[in-house]
Design a protein around this motif. Structure first.
Motif, mmCIF file in Angstrom:
data_model
loop_
_atom_site.group_PDB
_atom_site.id
_atom_site.type_symbol
_atom_site.label_atom_id
_atom_site.label_comp_id
_atom_site.label_asym_id
_atom_site.label_seq_id
_atom_site.Cartn_x
_atom_site.Cartn_y
_atom_site.Cartn_z
ATOM 1 N N GLU A 40 32.812 17.719 -1.328
ATOM 2 C CA GLU A 40 31.622 18.455 -0.917
ATOM 3 C C GLU A 40 30.462 17.511 -0.576
ATOM 4 N N ASP A 41 30.782 16.496 0.214
ATOM 5 C CA ASP A 41 29.796 15.527 0.704
ATOM 6 C C ASP A 41 29.043 16.177 1.866
ATOM 7 N N TYR A 42 27.848 16.641 1.603
ATOM 8 C CA TYR A 42 27.028 17.369 2.573
ATOM 9 C C TYR A 42 26.635 16.469 3.737
ATOM 10 N N HIS A 43 26.817 17.006 4.965
ATOM 11 C CA HIS A 43 26.395 16.287 6.161
ATOM 12 C C HIS A 43 25.779 17.270 7.159
ATOM 13 N N SER A 44 24.553 16.963 7.597
ATOM 14 C CA SER A 44 23.905 17.693 8.685
ATOM 15 C C SER A 44 23.239 16.650 9.581
ATOM 16 N N SER A 77 28.479 20.224 7.336
ATOM 17 C CA SER A 77 29.868 20.178 6.897
ATOM 18 C C SER A 77 29.903 19.763 5.430
ATOM 19 N N SER A 78 31.007 20.072 4.792
ATOM 20 C CA SER A 78 31.224 19.770 3.378
ATOM 21 C C SER A 78 32.426 18.824 3.318
ATOM 22 N N ASN A 79 32.179 17.544 3.480
ATOM 23 C CA ASN A 79 33.219 16.554 3.745
ATOM 24 C C ASN A 79 33.902 16.006 2.501
ATOM 25 N N LEU A 80 35.009 15.331 2.746
ATOM 26 C CA LEU A 80 35.646 14.479 1.756
ATOM 27 C C LEU A 80 35.328 13.054 2.191
#
Length: 118
Positions: A40-44, A77-80
């Motif tokens: 859940e690594d937040y990216h905008s 996005s909610s990244n890995l």
């Protein structure tokens, strides 16, 4: 202990809780690790959790961007993501239900360290 490979995994909780102030403090607690796996690594366009943490750590970064959607009116996005002091010998990814409502994924990284594979 010498020659230990220190690895940990953390769920960053996207943009929940005391965000982004809690993200800005996390790197200070992770300096003794060799490899960190984030869920859940937040990216905008305006903020990236792992980039913010990596300002303190200065590690190599590998990301699988998944679960892109509007969160509180912001496309994110909610990244890995994996941060590592050692360059991986292999990187692969799996994505389930790509672009679907239940999109999920896995980031697979192999690291060689002291003649061992992690």
């Amino acid at each position: 202990m010498k020659n230990k490979f220190k690895i940990a995994t953390f769920n960053l909780w996207k943009d929940c809780g005391e965000f982004p102030s809690r993200i800005e403090k996390i790197g200070d607690y992770l300096t003794k690790l060799d490899c960190i796996c984030f869920q859940e690594d937040y990216h905008s366009d305006s903020f990236n959790s792992s980039d913010t943490i990596n300002k303190t750590l200065n590690m190599q970064k590998y990301t699988l961007e998944i679960r892109k959607k509007n969160r509180d009116g912001i496309l994110s996005s909610s990244n890995l993501t994996i941060l590592s002091k050692i360059k991986p010998s292999k990187i692969d990814k799996l994505i389930f239900d790509k672009d679907g409502e239940d999109e999920r994924g896995a980031l697979i990284v192999e690291i060689e360290y002291n003649e061992k594979i992690y």
